[in-house]
Every structure is written in C-alpha cells, then in structure tokens.
Design a protein around this motif. Structure first.
Motif, PDB file in Angstrom:
ATOM      1  N   ALA A 191       0.980  -1.177   0.065  1.00 36.89           N
ATOM      2  CA  ALA A 191      -0.063   0.149  -0.093  1.00 36.89           C
ATOM      3  C   ALA A 191       0.677   1.345  -0.027  1.00 36.89           C
ATOM      4  O   ALA A 191       0.381   2.282  -0.515  1.00 36.89           O
ATOM      5  CB  ALA A 191      -0.847   0.224   1.301  1.00 36.89           C
ATOM      6  N   PHE A 192       1.970   0.988   0.424  1.00 35.99           N
ATOM      7  CA  PHE A 192       2.950   2.301   0.525  1.00 35.99           C
ATOM      8  C   PHE A 192       4.152   2.089  -0.230  1.00 35.99           C
ATOM      9  O   PHE A 192       5.260   3.159  -0.156  1.00 35.99           O
ATOM     10  CB  PHE A 192       3.361   2.599   2.071  1.00 35.99           C
ATOM     11  CG  PHE A 192       2.099   2.806   3.080  1.00 35.99           C
ATOM     12  CD1 PHE A 192       1.762   4.374   2.911  1.00 35.99           C
ATOM     13  CD2 PHE A 192       1.623   1.987   3.809  1.00 35.99           C
ATOM     14  CE1 PHE A 192       0.515   4.625   3.767  1.00 35.99           C
ATOM     15  CE2 PHE A 192       0.620   2.206   4.529  1.00 35.99           C
ATOM     16  CZ  PHE A 192      -0.028   3.699   4.432  1.00 35.99           C
ATOM     17  N   THR A 193       4.114   1.290  -1.082  1.00 41.11           N
ATOM     18  CA  THR A 193       5.194   1.315  -2.085  1.00 41.11           C
ATOM     19  C   THR A 193       4.880   1.197  -3.675  1.00 41.11           C
ATOM     20  O   THR A 193       3.988   0.917  -4.020  1.00 41.11           O
ATOM     21  CB  THR A 193       5.934  -0.346  -1.896  1.00 41.11           C
ATOM     22  OG1 THR A 193       6.265  -0.474  -0.383  1.00 41.11           O
ATOM     23  CG2 THR A 193       7.378  -0.717  -2.526  1.00 41.11           C
ATOM     24  N   ASP A 194       5.874   1.882  -4.235  1.00 45.26           N
ATOM     25  CA  ASP A 194       5.850   2.094  -5.731  1.00 45.26           C
ATOM     26  C   ASP A 194       6.171   0.910  -6.460  1.00 45.26           C
ATOM     27  O   ASP A 194       7.151   0.136  -6.165  1.00 45.26           O
ATOM     28  CB  ASP A 194       6.541   3.208  -6.312  1.00 45.26           C
ATOM     29  CG  ASP A 194       6.590   3.259  -7.784  1.00 45.26           C
ATOM     30  OD1 ASP A 194       5.637   3.566  -8.447  1.00 45.26           O
ATOM     31  OD2 ASP A 194       7.703   3.080  -8.408  1.00 45.26           O
ATOM     32  N   ALA A 200       9.282   4.560  -1.713  1.00 47.97           N
ATOM     33  CA  ALA A 200       8.013   4.625  -1.219  1.00 47.97           C
ATOM     34  C   ALA A 200       7.090   5.553  -2.244  1.00 47.97           C
ATOM     35  O   ALA A 200       7.587   5.793  -3.404  1.00 47.97           O
ATOM     36  CB  ALA A 200       8.141   5.704  -0.127  1.00 47.97           C
ATOM     37  N   ASN A 201       5.551   5.402  -2.044  1.00 50.54           N
ATOM     38  CA  ASN A 201       4.846   6.092  -2.911  1.00 50.54           C
ATOM     39  C   ASN A 201       4.272   7.376  -2.304  1.00 50.54           C
ATOM     40  O   ASN A 201       4.732   7.838  -1.366  1.00 50.54           O
ATOM     41  CB  ASN A 201       3.608   5.070  -3.501  1.00 50.54           C
ATOM     42  CG  ASN A 201       2.831   4.594  -2.392  1.00 50.54           C
ATOM     43  OD1 ASN A 201       2.869   5.141  -1.244  1.00 50.54           O
ATOM     44  ND2 ASN A 201       2.112   3.637  -2.376  1.00 50.54           N
ATOM     45  N   PHE A 252      16.887   5.581 -12.093  1.00 53.27           N
ATOM     46  CA  PHE A 252      17.038   6.939 -11.347  1.00 53.27           C
ATOM     47  C   PHE A 252      16.657   6.521  -9.943  1.00 53.27           C
ATOM     48  O   PHE A 252      16.878   7.200  -8.909  1.00 53.27           O
ATOM     49  CB  PHE A 252      15.961   8.118 -11.961  1.00 53.27           C
ATOM     50  CG  PHE A 252      16.217   9.191 -11.195  1.00 53.27           C
ATOM     51  CD1 PHE A 252      16.975   9.898 -11.178  1.00 53.27           C
ATOM     52  CD2 PHE A 252      14.962   9.761 -10.347  1.00 53.27           C
ATOM     53  CE1 PHE A 252      16.937  10.985 -10.291  1.00 53.27           C
ATOM     54  CE2 PHE A 252      14.811  10.492  -9.701  1.00 53.27           C
ATOM     55  CZ  PHE A 252      15.986  11.411  -9.562  1.00 53.27           C
ATOM     56  N   GLY A 253      15.612   5.616  -9.761  1.00 55.49           N
ATOM     57  CA  GLY A 253      15.001   5.315  -8.360  1.00 55.49           C
ATOM     58  C   GLY A 253      16.157   4.824  -7.707  1.00 55.49           C
ATOM     59  O   GLY A 253      16.268   5.312  -6.509  1.00 55.49           O
ATOM     60  N   THR A 266      15.997   9.568   5.792  1.00 57.93           N
ATOM     61  CA  THR A 266      15.316  10.319   4.532  1.00 57.93           C
ATOM     62  C   THR A 266      14.697   9.207   3.927  1.00 57.93           C
ATOM     63  O   THR A 266      15.171   8.015   3.724  1.00 57.93           O
ATOM     64  CB  THR A 266      16.414  10.837   3.591  1.00 57.93           C
ATOM     65  OG1 THR A 266      16.914  11.974   4.376  1.00 57.93           O
ATOM     66  CG2 THR A 266      15.498  11.374   2.489  1.00 57.93           C
ATOM     67  N   LEU A 267      13.260   9.725   3.712  1.00 53.74           N
ATOM     68  CA  LEU A 267      12.321   8.776   2.781  1.00 53.74           C
ATOM     69  C   LEU A 267      12.550   9.216   1.158  1.00 53.74           C
ATOM     70  O   LEU A 267      12.446  10.179   0.748  1.00 53.74           O
ATOM     71  CB  LEU A 267      10.866   9.158   2.915  1.00 53.74           C
ATOM     72  CG  LEU A 267       9.909   8.311   2.445  1.00 53.74           C
ATOM     73  CD1 LEU A 267       9.730   6.832   2.849  1.00 53.74           C
ATOM     74  CD2 LEU A 267       8.580   8.942   2.654  1.00 53.74           C
ATOM     75  N   ALA A 268      13.070   8.008   0.454  1.00 53.19           N
ATOM     76  CA  ALA A 268      12.684   8.344  -1.102  1.00 53.19           C
ATOM     77  C   ALA A 268      11.708   7.799  -1.813  1.00 53.19           C
ATOM     78  O   ALA A 268      11.238   6.509  -1.341  1.00 53.19           O
ATOM     79  CB  ALA A 268      14.179   7.510  -1.503  1.00 53.19           C
ATOM     80  N   ALA A 269      11.221   8.367  -2.535  1.00 52.06           N
ATOM     81  CA  ALA A 269       9.738   7.989  -3.073  1.00 52.06           C
ATOM     82  C   ALA A 269       9.462   8.577  -4.676  1.00 52.06           C
ATOM     83  O   ALA A 269      10.277   9.420  -5.071  1.00 52.06           O
ATOM     84  CB  ALA A 269       8.679   8.594  -2.408  1.00 52.06           C
TER      85      ALA A 269
END
Length: 380
Positions: A191-194, A200-201, A252-253, A266-269
């Motif tokens: 639910a919270f992942t791309d 993260a999404n 790039f992700g 840090t959150l990467a999204a």
C-alpha cells in the motif's frame, strides 16, 4: 472448570492477543507472553531460524528475563550447530513422516523428547537459574520457521509430556498468527510502495510529511523536501519503448535511494510518472541541498534520459511560516518548476533569492486558471 477448558481458553487468548497486534514486534511479544501464561512458565522466547545465516535468532524475550536478555534483542543469535534439533529433529524427522512435536529439557538433562539435543540448553538453564524448559517447533508452509521456548525457574514443577503436547498445539496457533501478521505487513508494504521502483509512494510521503510538519510545529525540527522531475522520459518512451522508459525510472530510483541514504532517516519516493522526491526530517537545509546537488550530478550521468529538474524547500530557509504539508510541497514544487524553466543543472532552493524570492511568490500565488497546464500539487 476442567483442565481441558482452561487450556482451550488459553489457546483462544493467545490467538486473540496475536490478532490484536498491529506490528510484528507486538505479535512476537503476544505469542511469547501468551504461551508463557498458558504453560505456567516464568520466561518465554520466540526465535526464528535464519537458514541463510545458519543461526537461530531471538525475536522476543518475555517474563523474568536474565541480565543478558533484552525484550527485543538486536543481536541475540545462536549458531545452528549448537542446536542439532534444528537440522535433524526439525527437518529429517518430518521428511520421514514424523511430526514437529515439542520436547522437554531440564537443568539435569532431557526429560521428554530425544536425547542428544540438550547440551547448550542445559547449560543455559543452569546459567540463568531455570529448572526446565519446553521447546516447540514452529512450522510454516511445511518448513521449520523457528521455535517457541518456555521455561520455569529452578524448584518449580518440571514440564511433563502433557505440557509438551500442549506446547505443540500452542506453536501451531503461533504459526497461524505469525502468518497472518506477515500477510498484513505485506499488504501494508504494498500500500505504501511504488511497484516499479520499490521506493515509497505518494501515500507514504503524505503520511510521513504530515507527521514531520507536526513535529516542526511542536519541536522546531527541520523538514526538507526535494522534488525532482526526470527529464527526457517521454522521448525515451516514444523512441525506444516503454520498457526502456521503465528501466530509466528504475535506474533513477536507485540513484535517488543512494543519495537519500546520505541523509539519515530520509524517505525516497516516486510521486508518480516521472516525479520523485526525498523527504528529510532533521538534517540541516545545507546538507539537504548538498545531497540534492549530488543527485543532479548523478542523474546527468545516466545513460538514458536528460538529467533532472530539482527543487528544494526547507523549513530552515526564509519561507515564512510552514504550517501545513501542502505549503511545503507547493514550495518544493515551485522550485522544481523554476529549475525546469531555466534548465538548471543544479537544484533551485526556495527562499534563497532574497525577500522577494520568485519561487516563494510562485508557490503562494493564487491557484492557476483551469486552462493553465501547470497545476501545483495539493494533498488528496
């Protein structure tokens, strides 16, 4: 009430306790504590078998813990060769048609079960002032997942065969509870992942940013947002196909994740499409800008694409009061929009061009007309 009724109620209580858990640690604690109560123990532990590392790792200790036992230990693990039942009793006997039955050991040696599996546990019982223990394998998907361990102090009645049989039942209830927890965790993760990049999404960013802004308002913690627009994705999709475009997004992700790791916590999204962000809570604004600059440099070196347009907004810079997550997002978005407009190879930082900063003016301007293509993000 008969003994069978008491044990049935104990099983129900254990299952309910695990079902009420909202996180893996809560589930582990509920499993160990429920088994400890059900078996009349003074101490219980739940451990997982990490096959790839060849060790039994303790997840939770409850009850009367010894000085070297933490509730949720970070590094309490034991090599499997110290516990031959893991590779022999817990595997070979099942293959041969046997069941994953629990066994009892005492500080004097094995009481119920198979001899030869007692040396390390007997030493541990003596060292920690315990008189006996019952060990129950936990099985999931037909394989040994770990074990449930319940002990009594020296001088207390020794576990008997009926206790071992009951421990086997409790272990099966624990296995079902752990499986349910793992399914819920996987659902939360999805639910919270791309799905494409594994970052993260947008939903995860919204939740984390709301919490961060509350901390900023209450404690003054620095909150910074880096918003990136990946240049050239449409050209890649149009000329080389969407599979290659997806590869660019994934690469790039990875770069974004690597740069985000330079700032602790840090959150990467991926926000969606070709838009990404970093959310940093705590680091100074200059540190965030330095990482954003590194991100731009690394993105420009990718084989595919045309680098990124990058905007930064931080509560540590002169932006005026930042009372909502939405405003910080608009500021970072406006900085990224300006970076794209001027084809900047470096990040544009909101609030650093004087009292009449064009990025701040753009972010705080009235909403654009419906006919205008550019729309700043609002939450939900």
């Amino acid at each position: 009430m008969g003994g069978d009724d008491v044990r049935l109620r104990a099983v129900v209580t254990l299952a309910q306790g695990m079902a009420a858990a909202h996180a893996p640690r809560e589930s582990w604690r509920a499993a160990a504590a429920g088994a400890c109560r059900a078996l009349g123990g003074s101490f219980a532990a739940l451990s997982v078998w990490e096959r790839e590392l060849g060790r039994l790792r303790v997840l939770a200790n409850v009850g009367e813990r010894a000085r070297d036992e933490e509730e949720f230990p970070e590094d309490e693990a034991y090599p499997v060769h110290q516990f031959p039942e893991i590779t022999e009793f817990l595997h070979e006997r099942w293959v041969g048609g046997g069941g994953p039955n629990a066994w009892v050991e005492t500080a004097d040696g094995p009481a119920t079960g198979h001899a030869g599996y007692c040396h390390q546990r007997v030493a541990a019982l003596r060292r920690r002032g315990r008189g006996c223990c019952v060990v129950a394998p936990i099985v999931m998907h037909g394989r040994a997942w770990g074990e449930l361990y319940v002990a009594r102090p020296a001088g207390a009645p020794v576990f008997d065969r009926a206790d071992a049989d009951f421990a086997t039942v409790l272990a099966s209830v624990v296995a079902a509870g752990i499986a349910q927890t793992e399914r819920l965790e996987e659902a939360r993760r999805l639910a919270f992942t791309d799905a494409l990049t594994g970052l993260a999404n947008r939903r995860a960013v919204d939740m984390r940013l709301d919490e961060a802004i509350e901390r900023h308002r209450a404690e003054g913690v620095v909150v910074s947002l880096v918003v990136c627009d990946l240049n050239g994705l449409k050209r890649v999709n149009d000329t080389r196909g969407h599979a290659v475009g997806d590869r660019l997004l994934e690469r790039f992700g990875s770069v974004l994740s690597l740069c985000g790791a330079m700032l602790p916590g840090t959150l990467a999204a991926r926000l969606g499409g070709d838009e990404f962000c970093l959310l940093a809570v705590g680091p100074a604004a200059d540190e965030v800008v330095r990482v954003a600059d590194e991100l731009c440099r690394r993105a420009a070196e990718l084989e595919l694409g045309e680098g990124v347009a990058c905007g930064v907004a931080s509560t540590e810079d002169p932006l005026g009061p930042v009372r909502s997550a939405r405003r910080l997002f608009r500021l970072a978005d406006a900085a990224q929009y300006r970076a794209k407009a001027v084809r900047s190879a470096k990040p544009v930082v909101a609030g650093r061009e004087g009292p009449d900063d064009p990025v701040v003016r753009l972010a705080d301007a009235p909403p654009p007309a419906a006919a205008e293509r550019r729309r700043f993000r609002g939450r939900r």
